[in-house]
Write a protein that holds these residues in place. Sequence first.
Motif, PDB file in Angstrom:
ATOM      1  N   GLU A 193       4.286  19.888  -5.954  1.00  0.00           N
ATOM      2  CA  GLU A 193       3.709  18.761  -5.098  1.00  0.00           C
ATOM      3  C   GLU A 193       2.268  19.112  -5.068  1.00  0.00           C
ATOM      4  O   GLU A 193       1.620  20.063  -5.025  1.00  0.00           O
ATOM      5  N   THR A 194       1.451  17.804  -4.701  1.00  0.00           N
ATOM      6  CA  THR A 194       0.086  17.882  -4.884  1.00  0.00           C
ATOM      7  C   THR A 194      -0.368  17.620  -3.298  1.00  0.00           C
ATOM      8  O   THR A 194       0.458  16.906  -2.754  1.00  0.00           O
ATOM      9  N   PRO A 195      -1.213  18.418  -2.985  1.00  0.00           N
ATOM     10  CA  PRO A 195      -1.759  18.176  -1.326  1.00  0.00           C
ATOM     11  C   PRO A 195      -2.058  16.491  -1.338  1.00  0.00           C
ATOM     12  O   PRO A 195      -2.687  15.950  -2.236  1.00  0.00           O
ATOM     13  N   LEU A 209       0.853  -1.367   0.100  1.00  0.00           N
ATOM     14  CA  LEU A 209       0.065  -0.089  -0.056  1.00  0.00           C
ATOM     15  C   LEU A 209       0.859   1.212   0.036  1.00  0.00           C
ATOM     16  O   LEU A 209       0.740   2.102  -0.862  1.00  0.00           O
ATOM     17  N   MET A 210       1.760   1.519   1.004  1.00  0.00           N
ATOM     18  CA  MET A 210       2.794   2.368   0.922  1.00  0.00           C
ATOM     19  C   MET A 210       3.612   2.763  -0.545  1.00  0.00           C
ATOM     20  O   MET A 210       3.631   3.666  -0.766  1.00  0.00           O
ATOM     21  N   SER A 211       3.833   1.387  -0.850  1.00  0.00           N
ATOM     22  CA  SER A 211       4.630   1.722  -1.770  1.00  0.00           C
ATOM     23  C   SER A 211       3.864   2.240  -3.188  1.00  0.00           C
ATOM     24  O   SER A 211       4.232   3.091  -4.000  1.00  0.00           O
ATOM     25  N   LEU A 271      -2.788   7.948   4.570  1.00  0.00           N
ATOM     26  CA  LEU A 271      -1.670   7.373   4.083  1.00  0.00           C
ATOM     27  C   LEU A 271      -0.759   8.473   3.313  1.00  0.00           C
ATOM     28  O   LEU A 271       0.495   8.477   3.569  1.00  0.00           O
ATOM     29  N   GLU A 272      -1.002   9.177   2.470  1.00  0.00           N
ATOM     30  CA  GLU A 272      -0.530  10.143   1.667  1.00  0.00           C
ATOM     31  C   GLU A 272       0.179  11.175   2.431  1.00  0.00           C
ATOM     32  O   GLU A 272       1.374  11.601   2.563  1.00  0.00           O
ATOM     33  N   ALA A 273      -0.710  11.491   3.422  1.00  0.00           N
ATOM     34  CA  ALA A 273      -0.348  12.762   4.138  1.00  0.00           C
ATOM     35  C   ALA A 273       0.944  12.280   5.314  1.00  0.00           C
ATOM     36  O   ALA A 273       1.821  13.067   5.418  1.00  0.00           O
ATOM     37  N   MET A 274       0.536  10.815   5.672  1.00  0.00           N
ATOM     38  CA  MET A 274       1.756  10.523   6.445  1.00  0.00           C
ATOM     39  C   MET A 274       3.051  10.230   5.923  1.00  0.00           C
ATOM     40  O   MET A 274       4.000  10.534   6.465  1.00  0.00           O
ATOM     41  N   LEU A 275       2.992   9.799   4.564  1.00  0.00           N
ATOM     42  CA  LEU A 275       3.943   9.528   3.634  1.00  0.00           C
ATOM     43  C   LEU A 275       4.827  10.783   3.443  1.00  0.00           C
ATOM     44  O   LEU A 275       5.986  10.723   3.605  1.00  0.00           O
ATOM     45  N   ALA A 276       3.930  11.845   3.085  1.00  0.00           N
ATOM     46  CA  ALA A 276       4.661  13.060   2.915  1.00  0.00           C
ATOM     47  C   ALA A 276       5.472  13.854   4.041  1.00  0.00           C
ATOM     48  O   ALA A 276       6.351  14.397   3.966  1.00  0.00           O
ATOM     49  N   LEU A 277       4.622  13.610   5.189  1.00  0.00           N
ATOM     50  CA  LEU A 277       5.347  13.878   6.459  1.00  0.00           C
ATOM     51  C   LEU A 277       6.575  13.166   6.663  1.00  0.00           C
ATOM     52  O   LEU A 277       7.780  13.577   6.989  1.00  0.00           O
ATOM     53  N   ARG A 278       6.566  11.934   6.455  1.00  0.00           N
ATOM     54  CA  ARG A 278       7.628  10.952   6.816  1.00  0.00           C
ATOM     55  C   ARG A 278       8.901  11.179   5.750  1.00  0.00           C
ATOM     56  O   ARG A 278      10.183  11.378   6.174  1.00  0.00           O
ATOM     57  N   ASP A 279       8.524  11.580   4.535  1.00  0.00           N
ATOM     58  CA  ASP A 279       9.519  11.905   3.664  1.00  0.00           C
ATOM     59  C   ASP A 279      10.187  13.162   3.781  1.00  0.00           C
ATOM     60  O   ASP A 279      11.154  13.679   2.966  1.00  0.00           O
ATOM     61  N   ALA A 280       9.699  14.347   4.486  1.00  0.00           N
ATOM     62  CA  ALA A 280      10.067  15.447   4.565  1.00  0.00           C
ATOM     63  C   ALA A 280      11.547  15.484   5.365  1.00  0.00           C
ATOM     64  O   ALA A 280      11.627  14.680   6.203  1.00  0.00           O
ATOM     65  N   PRO A 281      12.412  16.233   4.948  1.00  0.00           N
ATOM     66  CA  PRO A 281      13.679  16.521   5.628  1.00  0.00           C
ATOM     67  C   PRO A 281      13.749  16.618   7.102  1.00  0.00           C
ATOM     68  O   PRO A 281      12.785  17.438   7.587  1.00  0.00           O
ATOM     69  N   ARG A 301       4.322  10.564  -6.634  1.00  0.00           N
ATOM     70  CA  ARG A 301       5.504  10.952  -7.473  1.00  0.00           C
ATOM     71  C   ARG A 301       5.086  11.052  -9.009  1.00  0.00           C
ATOM     72  O   ARG A 301       5.239  12.297  -9.450  1.00  0.00           O
ATOM     73  N   GLU A 302       3.879  10.235  -9.383  1.00  0.00           N
ATOM     74  CA  GLU A 302       3.466  10.549 -10.728  1.00  0.00           C
ATOM     75  C   GLU A 302       2.691  11.792 -10.889  1.00  0.00           C
ATOM     76  O   GLU A 302       2.808  12.641 -11.918  1.00  0.00           O
ATOM     77  N   GLU A 303       1.767  12.034  -9.786  1.00  0.00           N
ATOM     78  CA  GLU A 303       1.082  13.239  -9.958  1.00  0.00           C
ATOM     79  C   GLU A 303       1.970  14.508  -9.847  1.00  0.00           C
ATOM     80  O   GLU A 303       1.628  15.531 -10.535  1.00  0.00           O
ATOM     81  N   ALA A 304       3.029  14.382  -8.930  1.00  0.00           N
ATOM     82  CA  ALA A 304       3.947  15.721  -8.847  1.00  0.00           C
ATOM     83  C   ALA A 304       4.596  15.739 -10.181  1.00  0.00           C
ATOM     84  O   ALA A 304       4.563  16.950 -10.554  1.00  0.00           O
ATOM     85  N   ALA A 305       4.968  14.665 -10.923  1.00  0.00           N
ATOM     86  CA  ALA A 305       5.346  14.924 -12.058  1.00  0.00           C
ATOM     87  C   ALA A 305       4.653  15.624 -13.129  1.00  0.00           C
ATOM     88  O   ALA A 305       4.763  16.627 -13.848  1.00  0.00           O
ATOM     89  N   ILE A 306       3.355  15.133 -13.220  1.00  0.00           N
ATOM     90  CA  ILE A 306       2.494  15.638 -14.144  1.00  0.00           C
ATOM     91  C   ILE A 306       2.053  17.293 -13.793  1.00  0.00           C
ATOM     92  O   ILE A 306       1.912  17.944 -14.567  1.00  0.00           O
TER      93      ILE A 306
END
Length: 487
Positions: free
Chosen positions: A248-250, A230-232, A255-265, A239-244
Amino acid sequence: MNAASVGAALREVGDLPSPRGLPLLGNLHQLPPATHHLTLERWAAELGTPYVFRFATTPVTVWSDVELSHAVMRERPYRYRRYAPIENILKEFGCNGLFSIEGAAWEPQRRLVMQALSIPHIKAFYPTLAAITERLRMRWERAARNGRVVDMTDDLKRFTVDVTSALAFGEDPNTLENERVLIQEQLAMLLPMLMTRVNAPFAYWHYVKFPRDRKFDEAMNDVHRHIRELMSRARARMREEAAIEACETPPRNLLEAMLALRDAPGSGITDDEVAANVLTMLVAGEETTATSIAWALLFLGTDDALQTRVAADARRVLGASAVCPNYAAMRELDLCEAVCTEASRLHPVAPYLSFEPLEEVRLQNVRLPAGTKMFMLNRPAMMDPDNYADPQRYDPDRWLHEHRQAQAAPPEGTAQRGAHEPRAYLQFGAGPRVCPGRHLAAVEMRLVVSMLTANFTAQLATNPADIHEICTFTAVPSEMPMRLALR
């Protein structure tokens, strides 16, 4: 907090009344896992509260004062924490998410979960909720046409798994249309195993694993593999939506919110913590709401007049629709929620809450050292006539706004209609860590009960006396078979 009365003699835990036990075992032999909550309530009636019992040599204090429960929950997570063995065991399961995590770590996670379960988010999600409810209706229509008895608890869990997965992760497993979905079967193993291990006198599974333990470990491995997938997939979509979009898309779900926070520096959040919250949401979303609705069916399925009344109210709101057509109309289905709330007052899904102080406290003239185990019983307050008039009677009307208004200001010349103390109803907890999913639960209750009663007549397919509370961490009905017929 010091709740000791001025001038009263201070007591120690060992001074409290206690049921007679055995050396070394304490009261373990008197607490069968499936019904131990009923034993705790019986001892409260016999001994009064607070009292103390023993898990082997560990003393556990038991309380039933609702104001004390509120006071303790207000001071979480900094003065009290949840019963430590729960967090320890859920950590071993890879499920130490928002429900069980303690200390400062819970605050950023709670903000994320509250955002995902907020009213605006659920309102935007409503069309998907209605579509999943329609899927449940079609499943029940097939059962009705075929004369098949429905295992309502199983179907309701399928419904809530689909809802939670679609809302929180953006993927719908469609367990309602797939007869055998492994993830649902695997999730169903978690809370019973949690109850078994929390109540074990020692961590036997660290030394020897029985077939049940090995089967559970295999199931959890599969569940975590599913969550990582699911996470993958979510990361790939982001990534696909950000490229299109070339930006960055909200996030669109938890899950997407948690991954965005997880991947933030510098986030300090790990993939393991994200996975733990995914699993927490799946289990919590499945079990508690499904069980609340199932208990309501016990009363609807044995009271034709009540069922007819709820059906008429539901049809008034639904109009020609099979499922409540929009969020605004759903808000009119107060009676559908009330039948579930009242059922869980009589059959609390959470029969008790468990805590321990992080420092020495004095409560009701009892000194509790840091780490003292505390069970706060929920049902005694909900069955107290000082809190609810005629508390043994199933009466959904007590939860309706117009009924409460009449209680507060009865017509001139009539008697006060009786007590109604909503603070005594603690099925969603209280204080800073009140359940973040309570609004979603209310929406699901309204959708399912209105759909069921508007489209079907439902009869319990067994003797109501044969349905018992089974505590598998939550108190679930032993069975809830029903026969459905099309209206």
